[in-house]
Design an enzyme around this catalytic site. Structure first.
Site, mmCIF file in Angstrom:
data_model
loop_
_atom_site.group_PDB
_atom_site.id
_atom_site.type_symbol
_atom_site.label_atom_id
_atom_site.label_comp_id
_atom_site.label_asym_id
_atom_site.label_seq_id
_atom_site.Cartn_x
_atom_site.Cartn_y
_atom_site.Cartn_z
ATOM 1 N N LYS A 166 -35.608 -75.262 -5.343
ATOM 2 C CA LYS A 166 -34.711 -74.194 -4.917
ATOM 3 C C LYS A 166 -34.010 -74.506 -3.610
ATOM 4 C CE LYS A 166 -38.444 -71.279 -3.250
ATOM 5 N NZ LYS A 166 -39.453 -70.543 -3.914
ATOM 6 N N ARG A 167 -34.440 -75.548 -2.923
ATOM 7 C CA ARG A 167 -33.724 -75.907 -1.700
ATOM 8 C C ARG A 167 -32.365 -76.510 -2.009
ATOM 9 N NH1 ARG A 167 -37.233 -77.865 3.277
ATOM 10 N NH2 ARG A 167 -38.771 -76.221 3.158
#
Ligand code: GLU
Length: 484
Positions: free
Chosen positions: A255-256
């Site tokens: 998700k980064r």
């Protein structure tokens, strides 16, 4: 090929519904449908600390949104109910006991202190990490007596101690594991609850799963699972580990770098059929190499063995292109239907309206006042940029605060609401030594683009986690480029 094809998806309800879950679900679905079998949904909530009913609900909703259906599961029932592992504890305890009786597993009484000391010793001597088999050699009669006396213990699986273990994976052929690298896995914890390994194998067997199709990250569990099948004397299913989805830089999708929550894609207005079509292209190609196809066409042409290894890249530009193609295929009426389905649904409008009601004098004010509820990104004008920087803090400090706020306080919220958002913002202030005033204004500007808005927590609740996350991250990126 086993006579009856039964596949399953076994998500753990520990966060937002992940694109990886949809990817694995799609291939399991296709396999079952192609061969006239059944597709099962099982909830693996053995991690009691991290599992959350809200997460389970979101998984169902996200998979339904995509148009995937299952034949058995906690919500639809079926002959092997219950399909939620937290409701099957007795089954696992019973099976762990069977293994101990057969001499394939043993109670281990090692204390936390002993295990910590062991790990520290192994770390310092740079030796092999893992359990050293201390309790493996205990006399079974003595062990049984200690268990009967109520002494705290776990149950461990006896793994072979030397040589290698070979397990077949449909896409990789025989995969070899060095026995010395694998320690005696805990099957049942001291609280009597199973670990993933025990519950997963017992359920796959009892639920008659013929093909275990799952993400590559579980490949390292394979020798333990194979040993469990052997210890029980059960026939193994076909194992097939799908390649991991990757970011453009080939790191594991995270998700980064990419949004990974299906809720994000839904809110952003990706069409479910475009999403499924795109996921079907991850490691798989139509025989005629066509890139645009329906779910039914995918199922009709699907063959598990044709999946290519090598990390498929989950490429947002290509997904956007494909989605655009699907959007342009829609008639104006159909497009209207899609808009009215989510972003312009009565349901959503009725959440936004109370926040704008007091502040508009004529109806046309509504769009100007509430526009940020309907967009993805927001733009920050010069005044907003100034207000993005927290009072008495630098832009870089504010950017860092946004990152910590996101990762440590907002991301972990299981049930997004005005109350949980408020608690998260206040928890950040407490921990970081910020005042509420210092934090709330920059956050308000980050999520709305403006300094004057409806009440912050209600606004964030209605915007939803995904939109807030996206905007706070974009604001942090902007702040990082700003001069003091
Ligand atoms: N509960 C595991 C997960 O969340 C399932 C892994 C498997 O399919 O065996 O991915």
């Amino acid at each position: 090929m086993p006579d009856v094809v039964r596949t399953r998806i076994a998500p753990s309800p520990t966060g937002d519904p992940h694109v990886g879950t949809a990817y694995v679900a799609l291939f399991n679905y296709a396999m079952a449908r192609k061969h006239g079998g059944q597709f099962v949904l099982r909830i693996e909530d053995t991690d009691r600390q991290r599992s959350h009913p809200a997460s389970e609900r979101m998984i169902f909703e996200a998979l339904h949104w995509l148009g995937l259906t299952w034949d058995e599961g906690p919500d639809v029932g079926g002959p092997h109910a219950p399909y939620r592992q937290s409701e099957r504890s007795e089954v696992y305890r019973d099976h762990a006991r069977q293994l101990v009786d057969r001499g394939a597993a043993y109670p281990c009484f090692c204390s936390r202190e002993r295990l910590d000391a062991l790990r520290e010793e192994q770390r310092l001597s740079k030796g092999q990490l893992g359990y050293d088999g201390h309790c493996r050699g205990l006399d079974p009669t003595v062990a049984r007596r200690r268990v009967a006396a109520g002494e705290e213990h776990v149950i461990r699986l006896k793994m072979p101690t030397e040589g290698s273990l070979e397990v077949a994976d449909l896409l990789r052929g025989a995969v070899r594991f060095d026995a010395a690298q694998i320690d005696d896995q805990v099957l049942l914890k001291s609280d009597g609850f199973p670990t993933y390994h025990l519950a997963n194998v017992v359920d796959d067997h009892l639920m008659g799963i013929s093909h275990v199709i799952r993400a590559e990250e579980w490949l390292s569990s394979l020798p333990k699972h194979a040993q469990l099948y052997r210890a029980f004397g059960w026939e193994q299913p076909v194992f097939c580990h799908l390649p991991l989805l990757r970011n453009a830089d080939s790191s594991k999708i995270s998700k980064r770098k990419n949004p990974v929550s299906l809720n994000h894609y839904r809110r952003a207005g990706y069409l479910p059929e475009a999403m499924l079509n795109y996921l079907a292209l991850m490691g798989w190609t139509m025989p005629d190499e066509r890139e645009v196809f329906t779910l039914n066409e995918f199922v009709a042409n699907f063959s598990l063995g044709d999946i290519r290894l090598g990390g498929p890249v989950f490429d947002l530009t290509k997904l956007g292109w494909l989605n655009g193609r699907y959007i342009r295929e829609l008639s104006a009426e159909a497009l209207l239907g899609r808009l009215r389905g989510d972003l312009l649904s009565d349901d959503y409008l009725l959440k936004v309206l109370p926040l704008a009601h007091e502040r508009i004098d004529v109806l046309e004010d509504f769009i100007a006042y509430a526009g940020f509820f309907f967009t993805g990104e927001v733009a920050w004008d010069d005044a907003a940029r100034t207000a993005l920087v927290a009072k008495d803090r630098t832009p870089a400090e504010t950017a860092k605060a946004f990152r910590v706020l996101l990762e440590e306080h907002l991301d972990p919220i299981p049930e997004w609401s005005a109350e949980s958002v408020e608690a998260a913002l206040r928890a950040f202030c407490e921990k970081a030594g910020w005042t509420a005033k210092q934090l709330f204004m920059p956050v308000r500007v980050a999520v709305t683009g403006r300094a004057a808005t409806p009440p912050l927590f209600d606004t964030m609740a209605v915007l939803g986690k995904e939109v807030c996350r996206r905007r706070v991250r974009a604001a942090a990126d902007l702040l990082r480029t700003m001069k003091v």
